[in-house]
Motif scaffolding. Structure first.
Motif, mmCIF file in Angstrom:
data_model
loop_
_atom_site.group_PDB
_atom_site.id
_atom_site.type_symbol
_atom_site.label_atom_id
_atom_site.label_comp_id
_atom_site.label_asym_id
_atom_site.label_seq_id
_atom_site.Cartn_x
_atom_site.Cartn_y
_atom_site.Cartn_z
ATOM 1 N N TYR B 543 6.254 -7.508 -0.234
ATOM 2 C CA TYR B 543 7.257 -7.173 0.773
ATOM 3 C C TYR B 543 7.004 -8.069 1.966
ATOM 4 O O TYR B 543 5.878 -8.136 2.468
ATOM 5 N N VAL B 562 0.130 3.086 5.372
ATOM 6 C CA VAL B 562 -1.219 2.537 5.552
ATOM 7 C C VAL B 562 -1.322 1.696 6.833
ATOM 8 O O VAL B 562 -2.297 0.973 7.030
ATOM 9 N N CYS B 564 0.014 -1.072 7.939
ATOM 10 C CA CYS B 564 -0.329 -2.475 7.785
ATOM 11 C C CYS B 564 0.769 -3.388 8.319
ATOM 12 O O CYS B 564 0.809 -4.570 8.041
ATOM 13 N N ILE B 565 1.704 -2.834 9.095
ATOM 14 C CA ILE B 565 2.736 -3.680 9.713
ATOM 15 C C ILE B 565 2.441 -3.798 11.208
ATOM 16 O O ILE B 565 2.297 -2.793 11.913
ATOM 17 N N CYS B 580 -1.216 -3.945 2.120
ATOM 18 C CA CYS B 580 0.030 -3.308 1.654
ATOM 19 C C CYS B 580 -0.155 -2.674 0.280
ATOM 20 O O CYS B 580 -0.719 -3.279 -0.631
ATOM 21 N N GLY B 584 7.127 0.474 -0.632
ATOM 22 C CA GLY B 584 8.551 0.229 -0.430
ATOM 23 C C GLY B 584 9.172 1.018 0.711
ATOM 24 O O GLY B 584 10.377 0.937 0.949
ATOM 25 N N ALA B 585 8.360 1.788 1.437
ATOM 26 C CA ALA B 585 8.908 2.617 2.515
ATOM 27 C C ALA B 585 9.597 1.751 3.562
ATOM 28 O O ALA B 585 10.696 2.063 4.028
HETATM 29 S S1 SF4 Z 1 5.544 -1.652 1.272
HETATM 30 FE FE1 SF4 Z 1 4.668 0.250 2.054
HETATM 31 S S2 SF4 Z 1 2.540 -0.293 2.435
HETATM 32 FE FE2 SF4 Z 1 3.635 -2.213 2.217
HETATM 33 S S3 SF4 Z 1 4.202 -2.762 4.270
HETATM 34 FE FE3 SF4 Z 1 5.929 -1.652 3.459
HETATM 35 S S4 SF4 Z 1 5.570 0.438 4.105
HETATM 36 FE FE4 SF4 Z 1 3.630 -0.627 4.359
#
Ligand code: SF4
Ligand SMILES: Cc1cc2nc3c(=O)[nH]c(=O)nc-3n(C[C@H](O)[C@H](O)[C@H](O)COP(=O)(O)O)c2cc1C
Ligand code: SF4
Lengths: 160, 598
Positions: B543, B562, B564-565, B580, B584-585
């Motif tokens: 992503y 998590v 991570c953004i 990540c 997919g959120a």
């Molecule tokens: S896919 Fe999930 S873990 Fe990865 S950046 Fe997006 S929200 Fe965060």
């Protein structure tokens, strides 16, 4: 055999005896007897299997072999509301895996386990044949169709 | 005198429609008829599956064939007040043709039904399966009467042989020949067994026949018993099919009451009775030798053939095993003759085949088509094309034993031989359609996961070999495969096919081989480019934020489980790829299309 130990009551033993004799105690009827017995107890713990073996005049190993061979038979008690996720091909291609993941996350249990309060248990099954409604989830006797991960919470709430 | 019933409201009460409340609907309709004093003019009939499961619950009105879809209990009042009372169709409940966007007034004009011919399903959705009189009114048990009173066992077998009916359970063995072999086996006791195990996940043909028209199977089994010289029939049915079991029990009871099962049928001295045996959730029990062991109360492990069940089967006695759908063809062949049956179908495959059409297709449901119909007709005309306007990618037939066919196979006629030559098989009738969002490596892995779990473990090529196949596919979906893995996959698949004991093992590698043959580039993409174009294999997806689109709204960062953004408000955000988890959120929550999957 299994980690769950239970003590059978005299009445339970009597019930198994009756089931076995209704099938003439014939070893060939073992699977029918197990179906009926599971219908009564909800599952087939070791202690129950021992009584069945004695009544049917076969070894406990034989009964255990049959119970573990068929996925319909279980040695773990189901929850009050057993949840089954259909993972047949039709449901798979329409996203059953994501639905399953969501249930695991919401309940905090793995497939084949029950919640600590005994309320829900989680299993997968292969095709209930309602493919038009896929992905399909059944809870007890109730069927939910076109389930998406965001509907999981609502489904669980219905059983509060 | 009672008024004559002029109208019938047929309500589908198959498993699919029951799941969407068709039983409540039935009660609501009955209540409305009563409130409006119409009980003498119209009647509610609960039937088996109409096949058009996608749009259930379905209400069909006779005699005008009006076809109402997605009917809710609340709609009962309008149907009764408008249609039954005033003769005006309820427009909003009619089926809308997706191509021309118009309501279709009756089922005869629906693309879904136009190319179908109903032989095995001829009574499904038409009669009340819990009422033997309705079956009798449709020529029920006439064929049984005919063979017992007018024909010899030999001439009965002759008709079936001449019709060239082949087994519908998968392999396509000539039914008449099987009956003849069982007849010729000398024994004091023989058995007729109906295989209703239907293990293919994604198939529900047999269940629909048993739920919608149970008597046809009972009648055919009795005919078979007469032909081969057996007085005992057994139906091996999955315990997961409670409704079918319920209806079979009722049907057997009624047939006994009417003297159509039991002793001295049609005063001929011929006896025949039927019992049920329950499966307990093991796919391999669909294989006939395993099925027989399971009926004997053993673990359902297959044994080597020969001896075939026709010679040595249940309790060591000659046993004729046929599939539900095979049986459903028998009475009508006896009634209408072998020549009639042979006019339908192709050179080597006569008659029709029922398929459970499912997956990414507009009209999910149960269909019956003449052999020789092309896959294109099935998918794009009957099936109404791919869901959501996506692109067709593959169609899977034959379940875990079959293969995936592609665009280039679409014009193949559906027959036993052509499907096998194309790398798949007829199977029992599962047909799953896939679109561009499906990853073929993952599909192969899905089926292998199934066979590994269902392998009985008796022979090592199947028990160990398929497990290794699964692990190799798993490494490929994780981006750890190499070209060498692909070679190994192919080799091991061949070994398993050649050396397994039963049909399960022998066919288990088919989904792997057919996807390798038809989607080689996709496998190479996974192992060389480490990419999954369909965005299914998580390990191969990334992503990333598209800087031009990102307005710095922080929604993604707040939703990432998590954390991570990173990014300041109103600044372009960035995803830390090492942390990540690919949930997919962020992708779902971003309103600016600023996150893409690469
Ligand atoms: S896919 Fe999930 S873990 Fe990865 S950046 Fe997006 S929200 Fe965060
Ligand atoms: C692994 C495996 C699973 C099978 N499952 C089924 C099934 O679910 N239903 C069925 O009718 N036949 C199934 N068969 C085919 C049966 O072994 C047998 O060929 C069939 O019941 C014969 O009936 P027919 O000639 O009428 O098709 C299966 C075979 C194998 C090898
Ligand atoms: S091929 Fe598989 S299912 Fe068949 S006998 Fe061998 S181990 Fe059992």
């Amino acid at each position: 055999m299994s980690s769950i130990k239970i003590k059978l009551k005299e009445k339970d033993v009597q019930q198994i005896k009756e089931i076995a004799s209704s099938f003439g105690n014939k070893p060939g009827e073992l699977i029918n007897v197990l179906h009926k017995t599971q219908g009564v107890f909800g599952y087939l713990p070791a202690e129950v299997q021992e009584v069945v073996a004695r009544e049917m005049n076969v070894s406990v190993a034989k009964v255990y072999g049959v119970v573990t061979f068929y996925s319909f038979f279980t040695m773990i008690p189901k929850g009050r509301y057993p949840i089954s996720i259909c993972t047949g091909t039709a449901c798979y291609v329409r996203g059953a895996e994501k639905v399953l993941d969501e249930f695991k996350k919401e309940l905090g249990i793995k497939v084949g386990e029950s919640t600590p309060d005994g309320k829900f248990s989680l299993t997968c099954l292969r095709c209930v044949g309602a493919c038009g409604l896929s992905p399909v989830v059944t809870v007890g006797t109730k069927t939910f169709g076109r389930v998406s991960p965001d509907k999981v919470k609502d489904i669980l709430k219905e059983f509060d | 005198m009672a008024k004559q019933i002029k109208m019938h409201l047929l309500v589908c009460c198959g498993t699919g429609c029951r799941a969407s409340q068709s039983a409540t609907l039935q009660k609501a309709l009955e209540r409305e008829l009563k409130t409006n004093g119409l009980e003498d003019e119209a009647k509610v009939v609960t039937t088996g599956c109409f096949g058009f499961c996608e749009k259930g619950p379905i209400v069909k009105v006779h005699p005008d064939n009006t076809f109402y879809v997605e009917v809710k209990p609340e709609d009962a009042e309008e149907i009764v007040k408008e249609h039954v009372l005033k003769g005006r169709k309820v427009e909003r409940l009619l089926y809308t043709d997706p191509k021309v966007k118009e309501h279709v007034p009756d089922s005869k004009h629906m693309g879904f039904y136009r190319k179908q011919i109903r032989i095995a399903l001829r009574n499904c959705g038409l009669i009340d399966p819990e009422n033997i009189d309705e079956y009798l009114a449709r020529d029920g048990y006439q064929a049984l009467g005919k063979v017992i009173t007018e024909m010899t066992p030999e001439s009965t077998i002759d008709v079936i042989k001449k019709s060239e009916l082949r087994g519908r359970g998968g392999a396509g063995f000539p039914t008449g020949l099987k009956w003849e072999i069982t007849r010729k086996s000398k024994s004091d006791q023989k058995y007729v067994v109906c295989n209703a195990d239907e293990g293919d996940p994604g198939a529900f043909m047999d269940r629909s026949i048993l739920e919608g028209d149970p008597h046809v199977v009972l009648e055919a089994m009795a005919i078979c018993g007469y032909a081969i010289g057996a007085d005992k029939g057994l139906i091996y049915i999955r315990a997961e099919y409670p409704l079918a079991i319920h209806r079979l029990k009722i049907a057997i009871e009624q047939a006994r009451e009417y003297g159509l099962l039991g002793k001295n049928l049609f005063n001929s001295g011929f006896n025949f009775d039927i019992d049920l045996r329950y499966g307990a959730g093991a796919f391999v029990c669909g294989e006939e030798t395993a099925l027989i062991h399971s009926m004997e109360g053993e673990r359902g492990e297959p044994t080597f053939k020969p001896p075939f069940p026709s010679v040595e089967g249940y309790l060591g006695k000659p046993t004729n095993v046929n599939n539900v759908e095979t049986f459903a063809n028998v009475p009508i062949i006896i009634n209408k003759g072998a020549d009639w049956f042979k006019t339908i179908g192709t050179e080597k495959s006569k008659g029709t085949k029922v398929f459970a059409l499912a997956g990414k297709i507009n009209n999910v449901g149960l269909i019956e088509i003449p052999m020789g119909t092309t896959l294109r007709e099935v998918i794009f005309e009957i099936g109404g094309g791919i869901k959501d306007g996506k692109k067709f990618k593959a169609v899977q037939t034959g379940g875990p034993s079959g293969g995936c066919l592609t665009e280039k196979h679409l014009d193949l006629p559906i027959e036993y031989e052509t499907l096998v030559a194309a790398g798949s098989m007829m199977g029992s009738g599962g047909m799953i359609v896939m679109d561009e969002d499906d990853c073929m490596v993952s599909v192969a892995k899905f089926f292998l996961d199934f066979t590994v779990e269902e392998s009985c473990g008796k022979c090592s090529p199947c028990r160990i070999g398929n497990k290794r196949l699964y692990e190799m596919l798993d490494t490929i979906t994780k981006g750890e495969g190499t070209m060498e893995t692909l070679d190994k996959l192919k080799n091991l698949s061949k070994v398993i096919k050649d050396t397994s004991l039963c049909g399960l093992g022998q066919t288990a590698p088919n989904p792997v081989l057919s996807t390798i043959n038809n989607f080689w580039d996709e496998y190479v993409e996974h192992v060389v480019d480490k990419k999954c174009k369909a965005s299914v294999c998580k390990s191969l997806m990334r992503y990333v934020v598209i800087p031009e689109n990102c307005v710095g709204c922080t929604v993604c960062a707040r939703n990432c489980p998590v954390n991570c953004i990173k990014g300041e408000r109103k600044q372009v955000h960035e995803i830390d790829q090492t942390a990540c988890i690919k949930c997919g959120a962020c992708y779902e929550k971003c309103k600016f299309n600023a996150i893409e999957i690469v």
